[in-house]
Each structure stands twice: as C-alpha cells, then as structure tokens.
Write a protein that holds these residues in place. Structure first.
Motif, PDB file in Angstrom:
ATOM      1  N   ILE A  92       0.834  -1.204   0.000  1.00  0.00           N
ATOM      2  CA  ILE A  92       0.000   0.000   0.000  1.00  0.00           C
ATOM      3  C   ILE A  92       0.871   1.259   0.000  1.00  0.00           C
ATOM      4  N   LYS A  93       1.880   1.281   0.847  1.00  0.00           N
ATOM      5  CA  LYS A  93       2.768   2.451   0.915  1.00  0.00           C
ATOM      6  C   LYS A  93       3.460   2.711  -0.423  1.00  0.00           C
TER       7      LYS A  93
ATOM      8  N   ASN B  77       1.596  -0.211  -4.837  1.00  0.00           N
ATOM      9  CA  ASN B  77       1.565  -1.392  -5.693  1.00  0.00           C
ATOM     10  C   ASN B  77       0.267  -2.157  -5.460  1.00  0.00           C
ATOM     11  N   ASP B  78      -0.103  -2.988  -6.423  1.00  0.00           N
ATOM     12  CA  ASP B  78      -1.279  -3.839  -6.225  1.00  0.00           C
ATOM     13  C   ASP B  78      -1.046  -4.766  -5.029  1.00  0.00           C
ATOM     14  N   ILE B  79      -2.126  -4.995  -4.253  1.00  0.00           N
ATOM     15  CA  ILE B  79      -2.067  -5.955  -3.159  1.00  0.00           C
ATOM     16  C   ILE B  79      -2.267  -7.348  -3.737  1.00  0.00           C
ATOM     17  N   THR B  80      -1.322  -8.227  -3.479  1.00  0.00           N
ATOM     18  CA  THR B  80      -1.391  -9.590  -4.017  1.00  0.00           C
ATOM     19  C   THR B  80      -2.114 -10.482  -3.017  1.00  0.00           C
ATOM     20  N   LEU B  81      -3.301 -10.916  -3.402  1.00  0.00           N
ATOM     21  CA  LEU B  81      -4.155 -11.755  -2.564  1.00  0.00           C
ATOM     22  C   LEU B  81      -4.300 -13.107  -3.243  1.00  0.00           C
TER      23      LEU B  81
ATOM     24  N   ILE C 229      -6.354  -0.510   3.524  1.00  0.00           N
ATOM     25  CA  ILE C 229      -6.439   0.534   2.491  1.00  0.00           C
ATOM     26  C   ILE C 229      -7.229   1.734   3.022  1.00  0.00           C
ATOM     27  N   GLU C 230      -8.383   1.469   3.621  1.00  0.00           N
ATOM     28  CA  GLU C 230      -9.224   2.549   4.161  1.00  0.00           C
ATOM     29  C   GLU C 230      -8.483   3.347   5.236  1.00  0.00           C
ATOM     30  N   ASP C 231      -7.747   2.647   6.081  1.00  0.00           N
ATOM     31  CA  ASP C 231      -7.009   3.343   7.139  1.00  0.00           C
ATOM     32  C   ASP C 231      -5.897   4.206   6.541  1.00  0.00           C
ATOM     33  N   TYR C 232      -5.193   3.669   5.547  1.00  0.00           N
ATOM     34  CA  TYR C 232      -4.115   4.430   4.903  1.00  0.00           C
ATOM     35  C   TYR C 232      -4.670   5.685   4.239  1.00  0.00           C
ATOM     36  N   ASN C 233      -5.772   5.528   3.521  1.00  0.00           N
ATOM     37  CA  ASN C 233      -6.364   6.674   2.816  1.00  0.00           C
ATOM     38  C   ASN C 233      -6.859   7.752   3.774  1.00  0.00           C
ATOM     39  N   SER C 234      -7.288   7.334   4.967  1.00  0.00           N
ATOM     40  CA  SER C 234      -7.783   8.316   5.941  1.00  0.00           C
ATOM     41  C   SER C 234      -6.654   9.102   6.598  1.00  0.00           C
TER      42      SER C 234
ATOM     43  N   GLY D 116      -3.879   1.657  -6.087  1.00  0.00           N
ATOM     44  CA  GLY D 116      -3.720   0.293  -6.594  1.00  0.00           C
ATOM     45  C   GLY D 116      -4.996  -0.508  -6.403  1.00  0.00           C
ATOM     46  N   LYS D 117      -4.914  -1.785  -6.682  1.00  0.00           N
ATOM     47  CA  LYS D 117      -6.090  -2.642  -6.524  1.00  0.00           C
ATOM     48  C   LYS D 117      -5.673  -3.963  -5.895  1.00  0.00           C
TER      49      LYS D 117
END
Length: 334
Positions: free
Chosen positions: A183-184, A187-191, A240-245, A253-254
C-alpha cells in the motif's frame, strides 16, 4: 510457576519466541536461555533487553543434539518455538523441514528426558489439521512425537504438551507487513484468494496464551487457542481505508488475486470434530487430551467440549469494523 525457574526458549529471537521471553521476564525467572541460529537477531534482542542480567544467549540449532543437550542442563521448563514455519519454503525444501520440525523436536524431547526437565511446551500451528503441505505434515508429526513422549519417558518427571494456534498478526513474514508495504508503495495488493479465511491473533496474545498453557499442562495435551476469524480480503480493505484516511496521497492500486501458493488452503482448521470428542475447554482455549480421562476437567477448571470442528470455514468472521478495532488494539494500523 515461572518465578525462580531456569527456562530455555528455542527460537527465542523469533516473533513468538522473543515475546515469550519478554513476558517471562515479568515473572522474575532465575535465568532464561535463548537458543537460536541468528546472531544478528540475538544482537538486536540483547540491545533491547540489556537491562536484564538473567538472560543467556546461545547460538545453536535444534538439529544438533549435543548442543541441545548442553543447553538443557539444569533447565526446569522448555518453550520450544524454533521451526521452519513458511509453507512455500518448506514445500520446496521438504527434507530441511523434516530435519528441523521432526528431528529437531525429537532432540528436544530426548534432552528434556535426559535432564529431567519439568515441562516442555511446543508451539504448533493450525496447519497440522488435515495437512495439505509439507510444513503442516512435519509439524503434525512433531505434535505426535511430543504427545508420545508422555508414554515412554519412564521415570522422568517431564510433562510434554503442545500449543496450536493460527496466524500471528505482524510476525515476520506474515501478511499484514506485506500488505502495508504494498500500500505504501502504491503497488497492487497480491491476494491469493478472495474467499480465504484465517485465524488471527496478536504476538502478545499468542505468547500469553502459550504461557497459560504451560501453567495448565499436566502432560500429553494439545492446547488449541481460541482466536477470531477474518477474511483476508476484508483485512486488505481495512488497511487501504485506514491508509487513505491518514495519508495525503490516496492508494490507487487494486487487490489482485494471484492464486493459492503450493500447499496453501483457502481456510484453516484448528481442531477436528474427532479431536473434540476428547477435548475440554475454557474461555481461552481447548485442551485435547490424549489420555481420554477427565483430569483436565477436574483439576484445571475446563469443561467438556461439544462435538464440533473448529475451523475458519465455519466460525463467524469479524466484521470490517471489528477488524479495524483488532488492528488498532495491536498497533498494526498505519
């Protein structure tokens, strides 16, 4: 029970092992011997715990029986946390996993018996239940070795037990540090799979419950620690939500599914329904008794468990808000 004791922690510089050491220090043991292979990690831990004079740092490998036997001299309690724990590396290097997770455990057992150690508590994993990978298979065999030691230890007083738990949040090589890094870097998060569920707990919670199991243990049990379940996809979205806030630049990314890694499962199991037939429980853990009697129930305040499996597939998962609270309470948000 740990005050004034001589304690050996194998893998004592790892995520779980080092936290076991930190928590043991609160009980004022006589000495804690930390055995591990990595001198750099030992150097770091020595610096962190430099004010304590009752810690000894031993370089060594549990594959080396002579070294283990020497490290076990005059020891009262062993917490065995050393292992090859990563599924992909064990899959590609299976005999190395056997050497550490099987032969190494047998060295611990024999040294404990030879030195008349009071208790051995071995750290295990949810991947031992219906294993589909080498790591799980070798750790299952290590559990069997520890349990069987109760039956051939002879006149030795050693009580052998295992503690089985799931994923430890924030530990080395775990998914949360990886997601945060991706996230930082935007890059795309690999799940691996969006339907993947996992048992999760913090490093301090895991270590505390290992110490609790050590107190409860009378020999032959496998302790299964109770912990919350979550969807890995929900975990990624919460991060992701926490980082964006908190960040001035939003993550763009996705989440990308890359497929399950060799030997990996979509869900994990901590206890089978067959095991539950000889299990007892309290509010923190299950105790699977290999001796099929009621000593845990009558002596340790456990009650009989209903027949059921304990699986991340059937347990109710946390809501995203609950995941956020869990991460907040363990300082794993951004």
């Amino acid at each position: 029970m740990y005050q004034g004791k001589n304690i050996l922690v194998t893998g004592g510089t790892g995520s779980i092992g080092s936290e076991i050491v930190r928590q043991l220090l609160k009980y004022e043991p006589n000495v804690i011997r930390i055995l591990s292979r990595d001198e750099s990690k030992q150097f770091d831990l020595q610096y962190e715990l430099k004010e304590y004079s009752n810690i000894r740092y031993l370089i060594g490998d549990i594959r080396d029986k002579d070294r283990i036997n020497y490290a076990t001299k005059d020891i009262d309690i062993i917490f065995h946390a050393a292992a090859l724990k990563h599924v992909p590396s064990s899959e590609y290097n299976p005999f190395e996993a056997v050497k550490t997770n099987v032969f190494g455990v047998q060295n611990i057992i024999e040294s404990a018996i030879d030195n008349n150690v009071e208790k051995v508590v071995a750290v295990s994993t949810d991947k031992v239940v219906n294993p589909t990978n080498t790591m799980g298979a070798t750790k299952l065999l290590s559990e069997k070795l520890v349990s069987a030691a109760e039956h051939y230890k002879g006149s030795a007083k050693t009580a052998f037990s295992c503690v089985r738990f799931g994923n430890v949040m924030g530990s080395r090589g775990s998914v949360i540090p990886l997601f945060k890094k991706q996230i930082k870097q935007n890059n795309d998060i690999t799940l691996t799979d969006k339907d993947m569920t996992r048992f999760m707990m913090s490093v301090p919670q895991a270590a505390k419950l290992v110490l609790n199991a050590g107190e409860f243990s009378t020999g032959g049990e496998t302790y299964v620690l109770k912990m919350p379940v979550l969807f890995i996809n929900d975990l990624a979205e919460v991060l992701i939500e926490d980082y964006n806030s908190k960040s001035q630049q939003s993550y763009t990314g996705k989440i990308t599914e890359v497929g399950i890694r060799p030997g990996e499962k979509v869900y994990e199991e901590l206890m089978t329904s067959e095991e539950s037939e000889r299990a007892f429980e309290n509010d923190k853990m299950y105790a699977i008794d290999s001796l099929l009697n009621d000593r845990i129930n009558t002596k340790q305040g456990f009650t009989k468990t209903d027949k059921k499996e304990y699986s991340s597939k059937t347990e109710k998962p946390l809501l995203k808000e609950e995941i956020k609270d869990l991460l907040k309470n363990t300082n794993l948000l951004f």
